[in-house]
Each structure stands twice: as C-alpha cells, then as structure tokens.
Design an enzyme around this catalytic site. Structure first.
Site, PDB file in Angstrom:
ATOM      1  N   GLY A 106       0.604  -0.578   0.441  1.00 27.04           N
ATOM      2  CA  GLY A 106       0.127   0.280   0.373  1.00 27.04           C
ATOM      3  C   GLY A 106       0.461   1.095   0.222  1.00 27.04           C
ATOM      4  O   GLY A 106       0.257   2.128   0.256  1.00 27.04           O
ATOM      5  N   SER A 107       1.709   0.995  -0.157  1.00 32.74           N
ATOM      6  CA  SER A 107       2.773   2.603  -0.232  1.00 32.74           C
ATOM      7  C   SER A 107       2.736   3.425  -1.685  1.00 32.74           C
ATOM      8  O   SER A 107       2.456   4.246  -1.102  1.00 32.74           O
ATOM      9  CB  SER A 107       4.186   2.158  -0.710  1.00 32.74           C
ATOM     10  N   ASN A 108       1.622   2.994  -2.169  1.00 34.09           N
ATOM     11  CA  ASN A 108       1.519   4.148  -3.327  1.00 34.09           C
ATOM     12  C   ASN A 108      -0.223   4.860  -2.907  1.00 34.09           C
ATOM     13  O   ASN A 108      -0.366   5.999  -2.965  1.00 34.09           O
ATOM     14  CB  ASN A 108       0.794   3.196  -5.126  1.00 34.09           C
ATOM     15  N   MET A 114      -3.586  -6.829  -7.721  1.00 28.86           N
ATOM     16  CA  MET A 114      -2.888  -8.246  -8.515  1.00 28.86           C
ATOM     17  C   MET A 114      -3.835  -8.497  -9.338  1.00 28.86           C
ATOM     18  O   MET A 114      -3.559 -10.314  -8.987  1.00 28.86           O
ATOM     19  CB  MET A 114      -2.037  -9.091  -7.964  1.00 28.86           C
ATOM     20  N   ARG A 115      -4.831  -8.747  -9.780  1.00 28.68           N
ATOM     21  CA  ARG A 115      -6.110  -9.549 -10.165  1.00 28.68           C
ATOM     22  C   ARG A 115      -6.819  -9.442 -11.176  1.00 28.68           C
ATOM     23  O   ARG A 115      -7.200  -7.664 -12.102  1.00 28.68           O
ATOM     24  CB  ARG A 115      -7.437  -9.429  -9.168  1.00 28.68           C
ATOM     25  N   LYS A 162      -8.268 -14.195 -10.233  1.00 27.40           N
ATOM     26  CA  LYS A 162      -9.180 -13.374 -11.725  1.00 27.40           C
ATOM     27  C   LYS A 162     -10.145 -12.396 -10.661  1.00 27.40           C
ATOM     28  O   LYS A 162     -10.311 -13.375  -9.437  1.00 27.40           O
ATOM     29  CB  LYS A 162      -9.640 -14.136 -12.696  1.00 27.40           C
ATOM     30  N   HIS A 206       1.348   0.803 -13.244  1.00 34.06           N
ATOM     31  CA  HIS A 206       2.013  -0.215 -13.618  1.00 34.06           C
ATOM     32  C   HIS A 206       3.462   0.058 -13.628  1.00 34.06           C
ATOM     33  O   HIS A 206       3.484   1.376 -13.629  1.00 34.06           O
ATOM     34  CB  HIS A 206       1.828  -1.291 -15.034  1.00 34.06           C
ATOM     35  N   ASN A 250      -5.435   2.142 -13.570  1.00 32.29           N
ATOM     36  CA  ASN A 250      -4.293   1.364 -13.586  1.00 32.29           C
ATOM     37  C   ASN A 250      -3.309   1.357 -12.878  1.00 32.29           C
ATOM     38  O   ASN A 250      -2.465   2.492 -14.435  1.00 32.29           O
ATOM     39  CB  ASN A 250      -3.934   0.132 -13.884  1.00 32.29           C
TER      40      ASN A 250
END
Ligand code: GAR
Length: 191
Positions: free
Chosen positions: A11-13, A92-93, A65, A111, A109
């Site tokens: 959760g750093s972002n 991560m899904r 997913k 990346h 998102n």
C-alpha cells in the site's frame, strides 16, 4: 471526486495518494474507501494512519481473476462507497466484464514499466532482466486487455550500470509515488 483504492500489497502508493491529499496536492479528489482482496495486506493498515475506511473483500472463488461472487462483492463495495474513480494500486487480479462494465471509464491502473513494454506480472524484473536502459511506470485507463488501456501518463527511470533489481525497484516506486497522485489530481480537475 470520490476515490476508491483497490490494492493487494503493502500500500505504499495508496499512502502516497493519502499523503498528497493531506498536503492539498490531490486536486478535487478525496479517498473515501480502501479495499483489498488480501486479509493481511499492508494497505489495510492505512485506515488507522489516515482515517480512511479500509476493508477486506472476499474475492473467492477465483485465485487470480475477479469474477463471479467475489466480483459481485467488489462491485457492491465500490457502489456503496459511491466512488467516481477506482484506482488500482497494486491490485493483483484480472478484472472481468462485470466489474469493468459497472465502472466503465472510471478505472485507472498503475503499472511498474513503460507500457506497452513489460505488461503482466513483475514488470520491474522483466525490464531489469531484459537489460533495458530506460524503464519507468505508467498510469492507464483499464480495459479488458490486461495493461492495455489508454495511457494517461508515464515517468521514465534510467537504469544505471550500478543498479540492482532492488535499487531499480526503489527508483520506480519513488516515481510511482509522484506520478499516481498527480494523475488523480489532474483527472479531478477535468470538470
Ligand atoms: C506497484 O509497484 C505497482 O506498480 C504494482 O504493484 C506495486 C504495488 O505497490 N502493480 C502491478 O504490478 C500491476 N500489474 P504498493 O502496494 O506498495 O502500492
């Protein structure tokens, strides 16, 4: 602009987004909900630190997913938060049409590579092992194509000969922590 953050990791972002908000650098956006598919994810500890509600949502029955009952639970949680923007920060899904259609045009998102290079898992490691001299991070709109939606912004990071995978990861994370809040602020000012 009401923002829901979805994440699976430390959760750093999400913390960087909340720090930007506290410093008045998130434009007209504010975070109203954090959701995770991992009950022990670090991102869930941010509620105590920032006073934003954070909740585990059971993603079952699938492992990689979001579909079926788990998808329905996530859709309900985001609807309950009345979010205008869904930010995937290390979620991560793979999202499927049910969730994508419920929030069409409202999902972004982060990346850790310069897309379209190195999509999928371990973008940093892929770039490092390939020996590229410039990599970075990308914020993009989310579509059914994994890591393939419209690119909103990118930051380039140079790979120095002395870099290790760890030092490169650190530089990319620092770039992410600046880029993602800046993109959210910009989207919130769009009107
Ligand atoms: C970030 O580096 C983000 O780019 C990556 O997960 C990390 C989450 O870190 N996302 C992906 O690889 C998505 N394919 P955080 O939990 O510390 O914010």
């Amino acid at each position: 602009m009401r923002v829901a953050i979805l994440g699976s990791g430390r959760g750093s972002n999400a913390a960087a987004i909340l720090e930007a908000q506290a410093a008045g650098r998130l434009g007209r956006a504010h975070v109203v909900q954090i959701l995770s598919d991992k009950p022990d994810a670090g991102i869930l500890a941010l509620d105590a630190r920032f006073g934003v509600p954070a909740a585990f949502v059971d993603p079952a029955p699938f492992k990689t997913k979001l579909e079926g009952e788990g998808e329905a639970r996530f859709i309900a949680a985001v609807l309950a938060a009345q979010a205008d923007l869904v930010v995937l920060a290390g979620f991560m899904r793979v999202l499927k049409p049910g969730f994508l259609n419920a929030f069409a045009g409202k999902i972004i998102n982060l990346h850790p590579s310069l897309l379209p290079s190195f999509p999928g898992l371990d973008g940093i490691g892929q770039a490092f092992r390939r020996g590229v001299k410039i990599t970075g991070c990308t914020v993009h709109g989310v579509t059914a194509e994994v890591d393939g939606g419209p690119i909103l912004d990118q930051t380039a990071v140079r790979v120095e000969p002395t870099d290790t995978l760890e030092s490169l990861a650190e530089k990319i994370h620092a770039a992410e922590h600046a880029l993602l809040p800046a993109v959210i602020a910009r989207l919130s000012e769009r009107g």
